[in-house]
Design a protein around this motif. Structure first.
Motif, PDB file in Angstrom:
ATOM      1  N   ASP A 219       2.692  56.786 -13.733  1.00 44.39           N
ATOM      2  CA  ASP A 219       2.214  57.854 -12.778  1.00 44.39           C
ATOM      3  C   ASP A 219       2.648  59.094 -13.119  1.00 44.39           C
ATOM      4  OD1 ASP A 219       1.218  55.688 -11.282  1.00 44.39           O
ATOM      5  OD2 ASP A 219       2.603  55.925  -9.629  1.00 44.39           O
ATOM      6  N   ALA A 220       4.134  59.138 -13.768  1.00 43.67           N
ATOM      7  CA  ALA A 220       4.435  60.400 -14.087  1.00 43.67           C
ATOM      8  C   ALA A 220       3.718  61.073 -15.408  1.00 43.67           C
ATOM      9  CB  ALA A 220       6.020  60.411 -14.223  1.00 43.67           C
ATOM     10  N   LEU A 221       3.453  59.811 -16.169  1.00 45.99           N
ATOM     11  CA  LEU A 221       2.574  60.467 -17.630  1.00 45.99           C
ATOM     12  C   LEU A 221       0.990  60.757 -17.415  1.00 45.99           C
ATOM     13  CD1 LEU A 221       4.459  57.842 -19.925  1.00 45.99           C
ATOM     14  CD2 LEU A 221       5.221  60.056 -19.350  1.00 45.99           C
ATOM     15  N   ASP A 222       0.343  60.164 -16.511  1.00 43.99           N
ATOM     16  CA  ASP A 222      -0.717  60.398 -16.016  1.00 43.99           C
ATOM     17  C   ASP A 222      -1.427  61.722 -16.218  1.00 43.99           C
ATOM     18  OD1 ASP A 222      -1.965  57.912 -16.186  1.00 43.99           O
ATOM     19  OD2 ASP A 222      -1.477  57.626 -14.122  1.00 43.99           O
ATOM     20  N   PRO A 223      -0.917  62.689 -15.600  1.00 41.68           N
ATOM     21  CA  PRO A 223      -1.238  64.179 -15.871  1.00 41.68           C
ATOM     22  C   PRO A 223      -1.218  64.656 -17.113  1.00 41.68           C
ATOM     23  CG  PRO A 223       0.277  64.061 -13.773  1.00 41.68           C
ATOM     24  CD  PRO A 223       0.364  62.641 -14.525  1.00 41.68           C
ATOM     25  N   LEU A 224      -0.090  64.262 -17.882  1.00 38.15           N
ATOM     26  CA  LEU A 224      -0.073  64.844 -19.251  1.00 38.15           C
ATOM     27  C   LEU A 224      -1.185  64.295 -20.114  1.00 38.15           C
ATOM     28  CD1 LEU A 224       3.855  64.197 -19.760  1.00 38.15           C
ATOM     29  CD2 LEU A 224       2.755  66.237 -19.439  1.00 38.15           C
ATOM     30  N   LEU A 225      -1.485  63.006 -19.792  1.00 30.90           N
ATOM     31  CA  LEU A 225      -2.555  62.252 -20.826  1.00 30.90           C
ATOM     32  C   LEU A 225      -3.958  63.086 -20.112  1.00 30.90           C
ATOM     33  CD1 LEU A 225      -1.199  58.747 -20.690  1.00 30.90           C
ATOM     34  CD2 LEU A 225      -1.737  60.072 -22.839  1.00 30.90           C
ATOM     35  N   ILE A 226      -4.096  63.312 -19.005  1.00 27.33           N
ATOM     36  CA  ILE A 226      -5.241  64.081 -18.383  1.00 27.33           C
ATOM     37  C   ILE A 226      -5.343  65.239 -19.043  1.00 27.33           C
ATOM     38  CG2 ILE A 226      -6.494  64.903 -16.485  1.00 27.33           C
ATOM     39  CD1 ILE A 226      -6.881  61.929 -16.764  1.00 27.33           C
ATOM     40  N   GLU A 227      -4.337  66.054 -19.256  1.00 28.44           N
ATOM     41  CA  GLU A 227      -4.322  67.321 -19.834  1.00 28.44           C
ATOM     42  C   GLU A 227      -4.839  66.994 -21.368  1.00 28.44           C
ATOM     43  OE1 GLU A 227      -3.862  70.061 -18.900  1.00 28.44           O
ATOM     44  OE2 GLU A 227      -2.528  70.409 -17.248  1.00 28.44           O
TER      45      GLU A 227
ATOM     46  N   THR B 209       0.903  52.979 -23.236  1.00 32.22           N
ATOM     47  CA  THR B 209       0.067  51.776 -23.431  1.00 32.22           C
ATOM     48  C   THR B 209       1.394  50.587 -23.317  1.00 32.22           C
ATOM     49  OG1 THR B 209      -1.315  52.668 -25.036  1.00 32.22           O
ATOM     50  CG2 THR B 209      -1.035  50.311 -25.378  1.00 32.22           C
ATOM     51  N   HIS B 210       2.357  50.717 -23.692  1.00 26.56           N
ATOM     52  CA  HIS B 210       3.497  49.778 -23.576  1.00 26.56           C
ATOM     53  C   HIS B 210       3.658  49.374 -22.104  1.00 26.56           C
ATOM     54  CE1 HIS B 210       7.007  47.325 -24.085  1.00 26.56           C
ATOM     55  NE2 HIS B 210       7.714  48.275 -23.434  1.00 26.56           N
ATOM     56  N   LEU B 211       3.798  50.733 -21.432  1.00 29.14           N
ATOM     57  CA  LEU B 211       4.046  50.309 -19.814  1.00 29.14           C
ATOM     58  C   LEU B 211       2.855  49.619 -19.076  1.00 29.14           C
ATOM     59  CD1 LEU B 211       5.251  54.073 -19.190  1.00 29.14           C
ATOM     60  CD2 LEU B 211       6.515  51.905 -18.855  1.00 29.14           C
ATOM     61  N   LEU B 212       1.562  49.916 -19.609  1.00 27.90           N
ATOM     62  CA  LEU B 212       0.408  49.104 -19.037  1.00 27.90           C
ATOM     63  C   LEU B 212       0.443  47.516 -19.615  1.00 27.90           C
ATOM     64  CD1 LEU B 212      -2.670  51.434 -19.800  1.00 27.90           C
ATOM     65  CD2 LEU B 212      -1.555  50.782 -17.531  1.00 27.90           C
ATOM     66  N   ASP B 213       0.824  47.529 -20.887  1.00 26.44           N
ATOM     67  CA  ASP B 213       0.968  46.059 -21.204  1.00 26.44           C
ATOM     68  C   ASP B 213       2.026  45.187 -20.432  1.00 26.44           C
ATOM     69  OD1 ASP B 213      -0.847  46.522 -23.147  1.00 26.44           O
ATOM     70  OD2 ASP B 213       0.475  46.787 -24.859  1.00 26.44           O
ATOM     71  N   LEU B 214       3.232  45.900 -20.153  1.00 24.16           N
ATOM     72  CA  LEU B 214       4.316  45.141 -19.345  1.00 24.16           C
ATOM     73  C   LEU B 214       3.864  44.963 -17.656  1.00 24.16           C
ATOM     74  CD1 LEU B 214       7.950  46.475 -19.079  1.00 24.16           C
ATOM     75  CD2 LEU B 214       6.826  45.560 -16.987  1.00 24.16           C
ATOM     76  N   ILE B 215       3.036  45.917 -17.476  1.00 23.44           N
ATOM     77  CA  ILE B 215       2.625  45.585 -16.084  1.00 23.44           C
ATOM     78  C   ILE B 215       1.497  44.415 -16.087  1.00 23.44           C
ATOM     79  CG2 ILE B 215       1.150  46.639 -14.079  1.00 23.44           C
ATOM     80  CD1 ILE B 215       2.325  49.404 -14.957  1.00 23.44           C
ATOM     81  N   GLU B 216       0.773  44.435 -16.682  1.00 20.26           N
ATOM     82  CA  GLU B 216      -0.502  43.510 -16.956  1.00 20.26           C
ATOM     83  C   GLU B 216       0.187  42.218 -17.210  1.00 20.26           C
ATOM     84  OE1 GLU B 216      -4.776  42.905 -18.990  1.00 20.26           O
ATOM     85  OE2 GLU B 216      -3.459  44.418 -19.653  1.00 20.26           O
TER      86      GLU B 216
END
Length: 285
Positions: free
Chosen positions: A151-159, A217-224
């Protein structure tokens, strides 16, 4: 006109014997006598229960085993596959399909060897996903932490996406939006969540910051990798929630396409208010 006395009445042919299973007389009008009730004609009357499809029989068997699971403590032995199949009264193929459903829902585990069989699963850890929860196989704390960091990284990637997304990148994002739409139409929340994650991975891939993109991407893989299924919280029908999330992501991609920074950041904030660890008192629904 009456018959003349010197003409004998015609010989009357003997009546045909009634067909097997029919009454000798039938008070119904001519033309209806051989129709019979719908069940006798192989049809189904309006009050007859619908025939179950193979998938329906598997779902019914899964529900029966679920009732048994709910009556015993987590980790209890339920019996052998054959014992439970007999209890459900279904074929081997149907019970195997029911077993796949139960395993996908994280409700049973199968242990081989002597003393093995089907066991009620240990309590699945949960992580909140808006008005649904992710049922996990293990490592709930790791997944909850991964959700918070993501969640914290999402705004950086949107920018980064606002600055660097090409028309080809945006077209790729829209393909993921279409996959999410198909999952909504199919009422498949698990497929929806996986398509959602693929969309966010594609947004991360746009960033020129390799470290940021790789970490996300690593965080997404861990969640999934630890998610078994998606369950409703009871606060809102899961179908409604998933449809709303689809619209939110579609609007986010539209904002990226227009380079509308204020709207894109507003939407990602709205997106992340519904993603909190289960039990988080600050979670918004």
């Amino acid at each position: 006109m009456s018959a003349t006395p010197d003409r004998a009445p015609r010989h009357k042919a003997p009546e045909a014997a009634p067909a097997p299973g029919r009454a000798g007389t039938d008070p119904r009008p001519s033309g209806l006598a051989d129709e019979g009730p719908p069940s006798a004609r192989g049809g189904r009357g309006p009050d007859a229960p619908p025939r179950q499809t193979p998938s329906g029989r598997a779902e019914h068997a899964a529900e029966k085993v679920t009732e048994l699971i709910e009556s015993v403590p987590p980790g209890s032995r339920l019996g052998t596959k054959e014992t439970l199949r007999t209890l459900c009264g279904v074929s081997v193929g149907t019970f195997n399909e029911a077993l796949r459903l139960l395993q996908a829902r994280g409700l049973v585990t199968v242990k081989p060897g002597p003393g093995g069989g089907l066991f009620s699963a240990e309590q699945s850890p949960m992580v909140r996903l808006g008005n649904s929860v992710l049922a996990l196989d293990a490592r709930a704390n790791d997944v909850a932490d991964a959700v918070r960091i993501r969640d914290a990284l999402d705004p950086l990637l949107i920018e980064d996406a606002l600055w660097h997304a090409s028309p080809a990148d945006v077209a790729g994002l829209r393909r993921h939006i279409t996959a999410m739409e198909h999952a909504v139409e199919a009422a498949d929340p698990v497929a929806f969540v996986h398509a959602n994650w693929r969309l966010h991975a594609a947004i991360a891939a746009i960033s020129p910051n390799a470290l940021l993109s790789s970490l996300y991407t690593h965080l997404l893989d861990l969640i999934e990798s630890h998610t078994l299924t998606v369950l409703p919280t009871g606060e809102q029908p899961l179908g409604e929630y998933v449809a709303h999330r689809h619209e939110l992501h579609r609007d986010l991609v539209d904002a990226l396409d227009r380079r509308d920074r204020d709207e894109a950041l507003r939407l990602i904030r709205e997106h992340n208010t519904g993603l909190r660890a289960a039990g988080d008192p600050d979670a918004e629904h």
